[in-house]
Design a protein around this motif. Structure first.
Motif, PDB file in Angstrom:
ATOM      1  N   ASN B 238       0.813  -1.222   0.000  1.00 16.41           N
ATOM      2  CA  ASN B 238       0.000   0.000   0.000  1.00 16.41           C
ATOM      3  C   ASN B 238       0.841   1.265   0.000  1.00 16.41           C
ATOM      4  OD1 ASN B 238      -2.493  -1.352   0.034  1.00 16.41           O
ATOM      5  ND2 ASN B 238      -2.234  -1.769   2.207  1.00 16.41           N
ATOM      6  N   LYS B 239       1.848   1.346  -0.851  1.00 11.51           N
ATOM      7  CA  LYS B 239       2.691   2.537  -0.930  1.00 11.51           C
ATOM      8  C   LYS B 239       2.109   3.485  -1.974  1.00 11.51           C
ATOM      9  CE  LYS B 239       5.798   0.844   1.863  1.00 11.51           C
ATOM     10  NZ  LYS B 239       6.193   1.438   3.120  1.00 11.51           N
ATOM     11  N   PRO B 240       2.409   4.793  -1.842  1.00 13.87           N
ATOM     12  CA  PRO B 240       1.916   5.716  -2.876  1.00 13.87           C
ATOM     13  C   PRO B 240       2.457   5.334  -4.249  1.00 13.87           C
ATOM     14  CG  PRO B 240       2.897   6.914  -1.026  1.00 13.87           C
ATOM     15  CD  PRO B 240       3.178   5.473  -0.801  1.00 13.87           C
ATOM     16  N   MET B 241       1.622   5.527  -5.262  1.00 18.42           N
ATOM     17  CA  MET B 241       2.060   5.224  -6.627  1.00 18.42           C
ATOM     18  C   MET B 241       1.861   6.438  -7.517  1.00 18.42           C
ATOM     19  SD  MET B 241       0.854   1.378  -7.422  1.00 18.42           S
ATOM     20  CE  MET B 241      -0.332   0.816  -6.255  1.00 18.42           C
ATOM     21  N   PHE B 242       2.843   6.666  -8.389  1.00 20.21           N
ATOM     22  CA  PHE B 242       2.806   7.787  -9.327  1.00 20.21           C
ATOM     23  C   PHE B 242       2.961   7.297 -10.755  1.00 20.21           C
ATOM     24  CE2 PHE B 242       4.072  10.280  -5.632  1.00 20.21           C
ATOM     25  CZ  PHE B 242       3.449  11.496  -5.865  1.00 20.21           C
ATOM     26  N   SER B 243       2.340   8.006 -11.689  1.00 22.63           N
ATOM     27  CA  SER B 243       2.609   7.776 -13.106  1.00 22.63           C
ATOM     28  C   SER B 243       2.649   9.110 -13.826  1.00 22.63           C
ATOM     29  CB  SER B 243       1.523   6.906 -13.731  1.00 22.63           C
ATOM     30  OG  SER B 243       1.750   5.552 -13.434  1.00 22.63           O
ATOM     31  N   GLY B 244       3.036   9.052 -15.093  1.00 22.34           N
ATOM     32  CA  GLY B 244       2.976  10.245 -15.928  1.00 22.34           C
ATOM     33  C   GLY B 244       1.590  10.352 -16.560  1.00 22.34           C
ATOM     34  N   ASP B 245       1.518  11.070 -17.666  1.00 19.91           N
ATOM     35  CA  ASP B 245       0.232  11.287 -18.323  1.00 19.91           C
ATOM     36  C   ASP B 245      -0.304  10.015 -18.987  1.00 19.91           C
ATOM     37  OD1 ASP B 245       2.514  11.637 -20.050  1.00 19.91           O
ATOM     38  OD2 ASP B 245       1.053  12.009 -21.620  1.00 19.91           O
ATOM     39  N   GLY B 246       0.493   8.940 -18.998  1.00 25.84           N
ATOM     40  CA  GLY B 246       0.079   7.694 -19.651  1.00 25.84           C
ATOM     41  C   GLY B 246      -1.136   7.038 -19.009  1.00 25.84           C
ATOM     42  N   VAL B 247      -1.499   7.463 -17.787  1.00 26.31           N
ATOM     43  CA  VAL B 247      -2.688   6.888 -17.158  1.00 26.31           C
ATOM     44  C   VAL B 247      -3.790   7.936 -17.014  1.00 26.31           C
ATOM     45  CG1 VAL B 247      -1.306   5.213 -15.894  1.00 26.31           C
ATOM     46  CG2 VAL B 247      -1.915   7.347 -14.791  1.00 26.31           C
ATOM     47  N   ALA B 248      -3.598   9.104 -17.655  1.00 23.61           N
ATOM     48  CA  ALA B 248      -4.573  10.189 -17.505  1.00 23.61           C
ATOM     49  C   ALA B 248      -5.816   9.893 -18.331  1.00 23.61           C
ATOM     50  CB  ALA B 248      -3.948  11.518 -17.927  1.00 23.61           C
ATOM     51  N   ASN B 249      -6.596   8.908 -17.883  1.00 21.43           N
ATOM     52  CA  ASN B 249      -7.733   8.459 -18.659  1.00 21.43           C
ATOM     53  C   ASN B 249      -8.714   7.759 -17.741  1.00 21.43           C
ATOM     54  OD1 ASN B 249      -9.354   6.860 -20.598  1.00 21.43           O
ATOM     55  ND2 ASN B 249      -7.848   7.668 -22.026  1.00 21.43           N
ATOM     56  N   GLN B 250     -10.008   7.929 -17.990  1.00 18.00           N
ATOM     57  CA  GLN B 250     -11.020   7.291 -17.141  1.00 18.00           C
ATOM     58  C   GLN B 250     -10.921   5.764 -17.224  1.00 18.00           C
ATOM     59  OE1 GLN B 250     -12.901   8.952 -14.945  1.00 18.00           O
ATOM     60  NE2 GLN B 250     -13.752   7.028 -14.197  1.00 18.00           N
ATOM     61  N   THR B 251     -10.515   5.238 -18.395  1.00 17.02           N
ATOM     62  CA  THR B 251     -10.374   3.788 -18.545  1.00 17.02           C
ATOM     63  C   THR B 251      -9.437   3.212 -17.484  1.00 17.02           C
ATOM     64  OG1 THR B 251     -10.600   4.153 -20.896  1.00 17.02           O
ATOM     65  CG2 THR B 251      -9.927   1.973 -20.227  1.00 17.02           C
ATOM     66  N   PHE B 252      -8.387   3.970 -17.177  1.00 16.33           N
ATOM     67  CA  PHE B 252      -7.429   3.542 -16.152  1.00 16.33           C
ATOM     68  C   PHE B 252      -8.147   3.332 -14.820  1.00 16.33           C
ATOM     69  CE2 PHE B 252      -4.692   5.214 -12.653  1.00 16.33           C
ATOM     70  CZ  PHE B 252      -3.887   4.094 -12.523  1.00 16.33           C
ATOM     71  N   ILE B 253      -8.997   4.289 -14.465  1.00 19.24           N
ATOM     72  CA  ILE B 253      -9.704   4.221 -13.174  1.00 19.24           C
ATOM     73  C   ILE B 253     -10.727   3.084 -13.202  1.00 19.24           C
ATOM     74  CG2 ILE B 253     -11.145   5.524 -11.568  1.00 19.24           C
ATOM     75  CD1 ILE B 253      -9.738   8.059 -12.660  1.00 19.24           C
ATOM     76  N   ASP B 254     -11.402   2.898 -14.343  1.00 19.71           N
ATOM     77  CA  ASP B 254     -12.363   1.804 -14.471  1.00 19.71           C
ATOM     78  C   ASP B 254     -11.677   0.447 -14.306  1.00 19.71           C
ATOM     79  OD1 ASP B 254     -14.235   3.700 -14.950  1.00 19.71           O
ATOM     80  OD2 ASP B 254     -14.298   3.415 -17.128  1.00 19.71           O
ATOM     81  N   LEU B 255     -10.510   0.298 -14.958  1.00 23.81           N
ATOM     82  CA  LEU B 255      -9.800  -0.982 -14.912  1.00 23.81           C
ATOM     83  C   LEU B 255      -9.196  -1.233 -13.541  1.00 23.81           C
ATOM     84  CD1 LEU B 255      -7.881  -1.089 -18.313  1.00 23.81           C
ATOM     85  CD2 LEU B 255      -9.836  -2.457 -17.663  1.00 23.81           C
ATOM     86  N   GLY B 256      -8.731  -0.157 -12.902  1.00 18.99           N
ATOM     87  CA  GLY B 256      -8.044  -0.316 -11.625  1.00 18.99           C
ATOM     88  C   GLY B 256      -8.999  -0.483 -10.459  1.00 18.99           C
ATOM     89  N   GLY B 257     -10.189   0.077 -10.572  1.00 25.10           N
ATOM     90  CA  GLY B 257     -11.182  -0.028  -9.490  1.00 25.10           C
ATOM     91  C   GLY B 257     -10.659   0.552  -8.182  1.00 25.10           C
ATOM     92  N   ASP B 258     -10.965  -0.142  -7.090  1.00 24.26           N
ATOM     93  CA  ASP B 258     -10.551   0.312  -5.758  1.00 24.26           C
ATOM     94  C   ASP B 258      -9.040   0.461  -5.641  1.00 24.26           C
ATOM     95  OD1 ASP B 258     -13.092   0.309  -4.952  1.00 24.26           O
ATOM     96  OD2 ASP B 258     -13.014  -1.582  -3.828  1.00 24.26           O
ATOM     97  N   ALA B 259      -8.321  -0.373  -6.409  1.00 25.86           N
ATOM     98  CA  ALA B 259      -6.872  -0.432  -6.243  1.00 25.86           C
ATOM     99  C   ALA B 259      -6.183   0.865  -6.629  1.00 25.86           C
ATOM    100  CB  ALA B 259      -6.300  -1.586  -7.057  1.00 25.86           C
ATOM    101  N   VAL B 260      -6.820   1.734  -7.418  1.00 23.27           N
ATOM    102  CA  VAL B 260      -6.141   2.961  -7.839  1.00 23.27           C
ATOM    103  C   VAL B 260      -6.606   4.187  -7.042  1.00 23.27           C
ATOM    104  CG1 VAL B 260      -5.589   2.138 -10.137  1.00 23.27           C
ATOM    105  CG2 VAL B 260      -7.702   3.381  -9.793  1.00 23.27           C
TER     106      VAL B 260
END
Lengths: 294, 372
Positions: B238-260
């Motif tokens: 459960n450590k903080p996670m960072f990405s660049g603009d490559g995840v700047a999309n609603q699909t990312f949040i849909d696929l990741g669910g609670d985990a993101v």
């Protein structure tokens, strides 16, 4: 840490094994490398997604829908694409299989779009078990059990039933089987149905473990499961399971011990494949095809 | 006399028809394939900006010619050649990824056709090229933003970096981050390489858990990142996670669910904090058409790639003069775009601000703005 990685390897390996069994079944009978197998797995995943997310069926009903749907699709692909080529050279059959694969990928791309969708995993399967520092998701634990069960069922069908005997006979010689009063086409249809049902089970549990459904998801997995079937000895059901485990473990071991080379883990898996084929061209459990099969 | 007037009339007709010309602008985009989510979003922005401003100052109409690359390198190169040789485009907008955009630029640069990349952030893209331009920031800027934000604002000291070695974008961003994070006094405890297309990252997250860093930096695209986030949560990482603009999309949040939940990433723009007058108008028009306020940053950048192209064409006496259009693009200073104020330099790179967003309740929420 080491044990955790071993568990990871085991769960990934049995995933490949599950899909490799279907490859090997069809190959054993027709000597056709059914490249559409990975895409049938994708269809299974989509049907499961459709069942759970759109029709809001209970998970097991969705699994059933996927199995029946994929089995029918597999039989239809045999009826439409492969049966007319039964007496054609094997290479034509292979090219047709690639065609079926491309057709399925592109048809799903056109109708459902290329954007990956999230698969709603039932909460029971999302639970996580812990034993003294080891964490095992239920979804990962269920795959090896399922693979073992399916392996037992298939071996039982092959060696204890009349249909199994017909399938094994067919693997030896299609023409003679026809002379013995067995409808070879019907048996082949059954084999395609079984293989595709296995692919559907693989597809559903693939999206339960990695909950994202898209039309191209079968390509890479299909390729690795094919490699697994070859390593284990294509045509041998037990070999497919062994090959799947070997490929899964190789990938995990590369990441665990050489994280810098992690991006090349597929290369390692395939180098392993080449090495095995150099020393045993029929694969680990493979038997010379002119003598025996399964 | 009658003959003469007919002649004059037909000459006038000819003149007026040649006056309102149709000028082709090419769009090369991943409309299908693994990155279709981004490509379609980006193209939506290009087409929406086109619908707002379909004509040039002199009355000519801009026509967009779209070719799908399926996210493939070779298809990108073929599409570029086709646009230049058979559609005679004045400029090209696209592609999506840095890898594919490099193919587009390689061909367009030889044919002297200006390219505006909407979202391709790799540093090397514009190096040594005369006709390459972009409206987004570069990876070195983006990597530095994450590194400084993590080190200075969040006081995080150690990081694990996971790199997708099949993507130029990932390699460039990882390097920029590592340099900036080390310079800010942080330590990279482990670097793990993976390749795109994989779904199983259990071995990777187990390695990260053993290394026990303060946070993780995953400079990759959403299909892989969402799977890593899920599998990390499964093993209790459960450590903080960072990405660049490559995840700047609603699909990312849909696929990741609670985990993101709590996932942080850099982005170009946030519709909740419109940086310019033009953004406000754009958001209003977008809401009127689609019924939603959420203008994705790829929509805004797609729109700006188009707007900048049209702006440069307007400043040329002959908008079909590709050399002039390219020079004018590079001369742009303080351009009020949808995604922010953009100034171009000689290399074709833009100077602009970045924002940091965090995922909260399955929505990307604005957190901070970082200026260059």
């Amino acid at each position: 840490m080491f044990m955790q990685q071993m568990i990871n390897g085991f769960s990934l390996g049995s995933m490949y094994a599950l899909i490799a069994i279907g490859y090997t079944m069809v190959y054993g009978v027709l000597r056709l490398i059914n490249f559409a197998h990975g895409d049938i797995m994708m269809v299974g995943g989509f049907l499961g997604f459709f069942g759970v997310a759109v029709l809001e069926l209970p998970f097991l009903a969705a699994v059933l829908l996927a199995i029946v749907g994929s089995a029918l699709l597999g039989m239809a692909s045999d009826r439409i694409a492969y049966r007319p080529l039964r007496s054609a050279p094997k290479i034509s059959l292979l090219i047709t299989a690639i065609g079926v694969s491309f057709f399925l990928e592109n048809a799903f791309n056109v109708f459902f779009g290329g954007v990956p969708r999230a698969f709603p995993v039932p909460s029971v399967l999302e639970d996580i078990l812990e034993f003294g520092g080891l964490t095992i998701p239920v979804s990962a634990l269920i795959v090896p059990i399922l693979t073992a069960m399916l392996l037992a069922i298939i071996l039982w069908v092959l060696f204890k039933t009349k249909y199994g005997m017909a399938i094994r006979a067919l693997a030896f010689d299609v023409d003679t089987v026809n002379l013995m009063g067995i409808d070879a086409n019907r048996i082949i249809t059954i084999v395609f149905g079984m293989g595709s049902a296995l692919a559907a089970v693989g597809g559903i549990f693939w999206v339960v473990n990695y909950p994202s459904v898209d039309p191209m998801m079968g390509v890479l997995v299909g390729l690795k499961a094919f490699a697994a079937a070859v390593v284990g000895g294509i045509g041998s059901v037990g070999g497919a399971v062994l090959g799947g485990l070997i490929i899964g473990f190789t990938e995990v071991v590369v990441i665990a011990f050489f994280p810098e080379l992690g991006g090349y883990k597929d290369a390692f898996a395939f180098i392993f494949l080449i090495l095995i084929l150099l020393f045993k061209p029929t694969g680990i459990l493979g038997i010379d095809f002119e003598k025996s099969r399964f | 006399m009658r003959k003469l007037s007919v002649l004059a009339a037909s000459a006038l007709l000819l003149a007026s028809s040649s006056f309102a010309k149709e000028i082709n602008v090419g769009v090369v985009m991943s409309m299908s394939g693994p990155l279709a989510a981004y490509g379609q979003t980006c193209n939506e922005g290009i087409e929406f900006a086109h619908s707002l401003q379909p004509k040039l100052k002199n009355g000519d109409t801009v026509k967009l010619v779209l070719i799908d690359t399926k996210g493939d390198k070779v298809e990108s190169a073929n599409a570029t050649t086709r646009l230049i040789s058979s559609d005679k485009v004045v400029g090209i907008i696209g592609e999506l990824t840095s890898t594919n955009t490099a193919q587009v630029i390689a061909i367009a640069d030889k044919k002297e056709i200006p390219v505006i990349a909407p979202v391709a952030t790799n540093d090397k893209l514009t190096e040594g090229k005369k006709f390459a331009n972009r409206v987004c920031f570069t990876d070195s800027f983006q990597g530095a933003v994450v590194a400084n934000y993590a080190a200075k604002d969040l006081k995080l000291k150690t990081a694990v970096v996971v790199v997708d070695q099949a993507q130029v974008y990932s390699l460039g961003l990882a390097k920029a981050f590592k340099d900036a994070f080390s310079a800010a006094g942080g330590k990279i405890v482990k670097e793990i390489k993976v390749s795109s297309g994989d779904k199983d990252f259990k071995a990777v997250v187990s390695q990260i858990k053993a290394a026990n860093p303060d946070f993780m930096f995953l400079p990759m695209y959403h299909p892989e990142v969402s799977m890593i986030a899920r599998q990390a949560k499964q093993i209790g990482l459960n450590k903080p996670m960072f990405s660049g603009d490559g995840v700047a999309n609603q699909t990312f949040i849909d696929l990741g669910g609670d985990a993101v939940e709590g996932y942080m990433f850099t982005d170009f723009f946030d519709y909740g904090a419109p940086p310019t007058e033009r953004s406000k108008e754009f958001i209003k028009a977008y809401a009127a058409k689609t019924g939603k306020q959420e203008v994705n940053s790829f929509v805004a950048l797609g729109a700006d790639a188009y707007n900048l192209m049209v702006d440069a064409m307007n400043r040329c006496a002959n908008p079909e003069d590709n050399i002039c259009v390219n020079n004018e693009i590079k001369k742009t200073k303080g351009f009020e775009g949808v995604s922010g104020v953009i100034s171009m330099d000689e290399l074709g790179n833009s100077t602009r601000s970045a924002v940091i967003k965090v995922v909260q309740n399955a929505k990307a929420v604005y957190k901070a703005t970082v200026n260059p």
